[in-house]
Design a protein around this motif. Structure first.
Motif, PDB file in Angstrom:
ATOM      1  N   TYR A  77       0.750  -0.934  -0.043  1.00 35.13           N
ATOM      2  CA  TYR A  77       0.114  -0.177   0.018  1.00 35.13           C
ATOM      3  C   TYR A  77       0.741   1.274   0.053  1.00 35.13           C
ATOM      4  O   TYR A  77       1.732   1.242   0.855  1.00 35.13           O
ATOM      5  N   ARG A  78       0.835   2.127  -1.141  1.00 35.51           N
ATOM      6  CA  ARG A  78       1.517   3.233  -1.261  1.00 35.51           C
ATOM      7  C   ARG A  78       0.529   4.381  -1.106  1.00 35.51           C
ATOM      8  O   ARG A  78      -0.185   4.602  -2.320  1.00 35.51           O
ATOM      9  N   ALA A  79       0.647   5.563  -0.263  1.00 32.60           N
ATOM     10  CA  ALA A  79      -0.154   6.374  -0.504  1.00 32.60           C
ATOM     11  C   ALA A  79       0.678   7.927  -0.347  1.00 32.60           C
ATOM     12  O   ALA A  79       1.674   7.941   0.506  1.00 32.60           O
ATOM     13  N   GLU A  80       0.276   8.661  -0.842  1.00 29.41           N
ATOM     14  CA  GLU A  80       0.553  10.278  -0.346  1.00 29.41           C
ATOM     15  C   GLU A  80      -0.524  10.766   0.816  1.00 29.41           C
ATOM     16  O   GLU A  80      -1.648  10.612   0.630  1.00 29.41           O
ATOM     17  N   ILE A  81      -0.128  11.451   1.706  1.00 27.85           N
ATOM     18  CA  ILE A  81      -0.754  12.227   2.655  1.00 27.85           C
ATOM     19  C   ILE A  81      -0.987  13.514   1.984  1.00 27.85           C
ATOM     20  O   ILE A  81       0.048  14.240   1.703  1.00 27.85           O
ATOM     21  N   VAL A  82      -2.474  13.710   1.454  1.00 29.25           N
ATOM     22  CA  VAL A  82      -2.724  14.962   0.734  1.00 29.25           C
ATOM     23  C   VAL A  82      -3.043  16.175   1.741  1.00 29.25           C
ATOM     24  O   VAL A  82      -3.139  17.120   1.267  1.00 29.25           O
ATOM     25  N   GLU A  83      -3.865  15.584   2.728  1.00 26.85           N
ATOM     26  CA  GLU A  83      -4.158  16.762   3.781  1.00 26.85           C
ATOM     27  C   GLU A  83      -4.060  16.004   5.324  1.00 26.85           C
ATOM     28  O   GLU A  83      -4.024  14.715   5.444  1.00 26.85           O
ATOM     29  N   LEU A  84      -3.512  16.894   6.039  1.00 27.48           N
ATOM     30  CA  LEU A  84      -3.080  16.528   7.368  1.00 27.48           C
ATOM     31  C   LEU A  84      -3.400  17.716   8.476  1.00 27.48           C
ATOM     32  O   LEU A  84      -2.860  18.723   8.174  1.00 27.48           O
ATOM     33  N   ALA A  85      -4.378  17.455   9.210  1.00 31.28           N
ATOM     34  CA  ALA A  85      -4.513  18.522  10.293  1.00 31.28           C
ATOM     35  C   ALA A  85      -4.666  17.912  11.692  1.00 31.28           C
ATOM     36  O   ALA A  85      -5.547  17.113  11.937  1.00 31.28           O
ATOM     37  N   GLU A  86      -3.523  17.793  12.569  1.00 32.52           N
ATOM     38  CA  GLU A  86      -3.574  17.039  13.645  1.00 32.52           C
ATOM     39  C   GLU A  86      -4.419  17.636  14.580  1.00 32.52           C
ATOM     40  O   GLU A  86      -4.208  19.091  14.856  1.00 32.52           O
ATOM     41  N   PRO A  87      -5.358  17.055  15.553  1.00 30.54           N
ATOM     42  CA  PRO A  87      -5.342  15.621  15.439  1.00 30.54           C
ATOM     43  C   PRO A  87      -6.839  15.304  14.888  1.00 30.54           C
ATOM     44  O   PRO A  87      -7.416  14.434  15.368  1.00 30.54           O
ATOM     45  N   GLU A  88      -7.358  15.893  13.735  1.00 28.95           N
ATOM     46  CA  GLU A  88      -8.582  15.673  13.304  1.00 28.95           C
ATOM     47  C   GLU A  88      -8.984  15.178  11.958  1.00 28.95           C
ATOM     48  O   GLU A  88     -10.085  14.906  11.719  1.00 28.95           O
ATOM     49  N   LEU A  89      -7.812  15.339  11.055  1.00 28.70           N
ATOM     50  CA  LEU A  89      -7.979  14.842   9.687  1.00 28.70           C
ATOM     51  C   LEU A  89      -6.662  14.253   9.230  1.00 28.70           C
ATOM     52  O   LEU A  89      -5.816  15.046   9.409  1.00 28.70           O
ATOM     53  N   ILE A  90      -6.995  13.073   8.352  1.00 30.58           N
ATOM     54  CA  ILE A  90      -5.913  12.501   7.580  1.00 30.58           C
ATOM     55  C   ILE A  90      -6.708  11.978   6.135  1.00 30.58           C
ATOM     56  O   ILE A  90      -7.463  11.537   6.107  1.00 30.58           O
TER      57      ILE A  90
END
Length: 155
Positions: A77-90
């Motif tokens: 499984y290869r993915a890019e993290i396109v959005e990250l807002a700790e601690p509410e969104l991945i």
């Protein structure tokens, strides 16, 4: 307690579950490679800890390998993290998985404080009909695994 998407006709897998852990703890279970290796694998698979490579930032990577416990199957499984807002969104943009009919997918993980714990809602897709059924089963199992890991605490 888990809820499923009422729309079985959807091309996405969906799960919503309440954990008795704060959002920061659930978020860490998604971004700490050691914890991901302990819960990500569906039944019949395991995740070698050395295969997990997570760069927790927008544009970063989320990589792992699922290895069949009693067979030769190996799925990267290869993915890019396109959005990250700790601690509410991945938000992960997964690449096609070789040896499956899974093409590019978007997995959205929303974490919201709820009743002293966290409500995690995951949508993932699009999938073909057969792949969606398998993905739904996998996500249902992963929620149970994550519940177990969160209850046990960090390794």
């Amino acid at each position: 307690m888990s809820d499923r998407n009422p729309s079985a006709a959807s091309d996405e897998a969906y799960v919503s579950h309440h954990f008795d852990a704060p959002p920061e703890t659930v978020f860490a279970a998604w971004t700490d490679p050691e914890q991901v290796a302990r819960w990500w694998a569906p039944r019949g698979f395991e995740i070698p800890p050395e295969s997990v490579d997570i760069e927790p930032l927008a544009g970063g990577r989320f990589h792992l390998e699922m290895v069949e416990v009693s067979g030769p199957g190996r799925f990267r499984y290869r993915a890019e993290i396109v959005e990250l807002a700790e601690p509410e969104l991945i938000v992960l943009k997964g690449k096609p998985i070789a040896g499956t009919d899974i093409e590019v997918t978007i997995t959205r993980v929303e974490l919201m404080a709820e009743g002293g714990g966290t409500r995690m809602t995951v949508t993932s897709g699009p999938f073909t009909r057969e792949a969606r059924e398998n993905a739904q089963t996998g996500w249902d199992e992963l929620v149970v695994n994550l519940e177990r890991v969160l209850a046990a605490g960090p390794a």
